[in-house]
Design an enzyme around this catalytic site. Structure first.
Site: not given
Ligand code: ADP
Length: 398
Positions: A10, A91, A179, A235, A384
């Site tokens: 990841n 990922r 996500h 962001r 994850e």
């Protein structure tokens, strides 16, 4: 399938995280995890710890480049001190319109993912670099791309279609959503008692929210890129397109080259906005909470904007789902920032969402809604890496 060590990679812009699971049949056991952090600095961190938390490697090497960083990981895993991986799961934030299924990585797949770098410019360059290096440094071992967009493939066209001319849609402009591996892991953890109408808010440095009906995603806040949707650390989230045009015209006055001007605009919307832009202090919720204690009004406004945006989004998803059974908070802020959870839920009583202040005053997994709440509110950390391992095992046995 017999039990095999599966490596999960990841990568972020300045770190590579990894873990190794022993996986076979229904069994999943994490053997160890680690990270190289501080890529691009003289004093990086390289650590590996076993499942009990014991540090097996703890170094502070110079990490001038991602190639030095990934070689540290590959050398350690190929050294014989750790079980060598039999498969690798990467990922993968976004593969563009042509790659929406999780799949085995080939050089052609990497080229295709790379051609859509603009969709996830912070994540894709290092991810494709590591895919190529993993094929080279772990020869003969199958590598798989596990996509953050995969969970969102069930979103109906009315939500994925952007209201723009078709020629741009044909270039791949649509809502992809991100996500997804985190969302999938929340659904996985809720099974077999998965509520029919579920909203999950993944609130980390990047923040998004999804509406999920019977385990299938029907809408998500991030769009073409992770910059869309709700405001996050640095962001904008969704914003009037006229604002982008205004800023671009200001930039163009001193930057006549269009590509350079677009890159400057990208820096404004992806790195200088959000909580960092409004607070003029930090993209990090912990810093903002400290500043609020000291009476910092800009930090207060940034956090108010964050919670207000999320509450509005929850309201619109309740409308899309035509009701709500459960709201789940996850991600660094969702799991740890008790104040954000209560500030988001404060105005949602009319939707049947009522928090119990005492239950909410915890970090980590818990049910935090009041007995009187019509909607169950829970905090669930994402899993994850485990989801990536599950996909790798499924694809290997397919
Ligand atoms: P990323 O998107 O980089 O994976 P994380 O999920 O780790 O991000 O979330 C990072 C965010 O979580 C930061 O804003 C951080 O301040 C916040 N956070 C982490 N721990 C806490 C805490 N104990 N209290 C408040 N906020 C926290």
């Amino acid at each position: 399938m017999s039990s095999l060590p599966v490596l999960v990679l990841n990568s972020g812009s300045s770190s590579i995280k990894f873990s190794v699971y022993e996986a076979g049949g229904g069994q999943r056991c994490r053997l160890f995890e680690g990270a190289v952090d501080g890529i691009g600095t003289d004093l990086g961190k390289f650590w590996i710890r076993d499942a009990s938390g014991k540090k097996l490697v703890d170094e502070t090497p110079p990490l001038p480049s991602r190639s030095v960083a990934f070689k540290l990981v590959a050398d350690a895993l190929n050294s014989g001190e750790f079980p060598a991986p039999a498969a690798i799961g990467h990922r993968t934030v976004c593969g563009g319109p042509g790659i929406q299924e999780n799949q085995r990585i080939t050089p052609g797949i990497i080229d295709e993912i790379e051609s859509y770098t603009d969709l996830a410019p912070l994540h894709t360059p290092i991810a494709v670099y590591i895919m190529r290096e993993a094929l080279r440094l772990f020869p003969g071992i199958p590598n798989f791309a596990v996509l953050d967009t995969y969970f969102h493939r069930t979103i109906p066209e009315v939500a994925t279609r952007m209201p723009i001319p078709t020629e741009y849609v044909e270039m791949g402009v649509r809502r992809y959503g991100y996500h997804g591996i985190s969302y999938e892991s929340i659904v996985y953890q809720l099974e077999p008692e998965l509520p029919e109408k579920l909203i999950v808010a993944h609130l980390g440095n990047g923040a998004s929210i999804s509406a999920i009906r019977k385990g299938r995603c029907i809408d998500t806040s991030m769009g073409l890129t992770p910059t869309g949707g709700i405001i996050s650390g640095s962001r904008t989230g969704d914003i009037d397109p006229g604002v982008l045009l205004f800023i671009l015209k200001q930039i163009a006055r001193s930057t006549p080259d269009a590509t350079e001007a677009a890159e400057k605009l990208e820096t404004v919307v992806s790195k200088r906005s959000g909580l960092a832009g409004v607070s003029e202090l930090s993209n990090d919720m912990r810093d903002l909470r400290e500043a609020i204690k000291d009476g910092n009004a800009k930090a207060r406004l940034a956090v108010d904007k964050f919670c207000w945006t999320i509450a509005r989004w929850i309201g619109s998803y309740v409308a899309e789902l035509n009701g709500l059974d459960m709201l789940v908070f996850t991600g660094g802020i969702g799991e740890n920032d008790t104040a954000s959870r209560s500030e988001i839920c404060a105005g949602l009583g009319a939707l049947g969402i009522v928090l119990d202040p005492e239950r909410n005053n915890v970090r980590g997994a818990a049910t935090i809604s009041a007995e009187s709440s019509a909607v169950t509110v829970r905090v669930i950390p994402p899993l994850e890496d485990l989801m990536i391992v599950n996909h790798v095992v499924r694809l290997m046995s397919a």
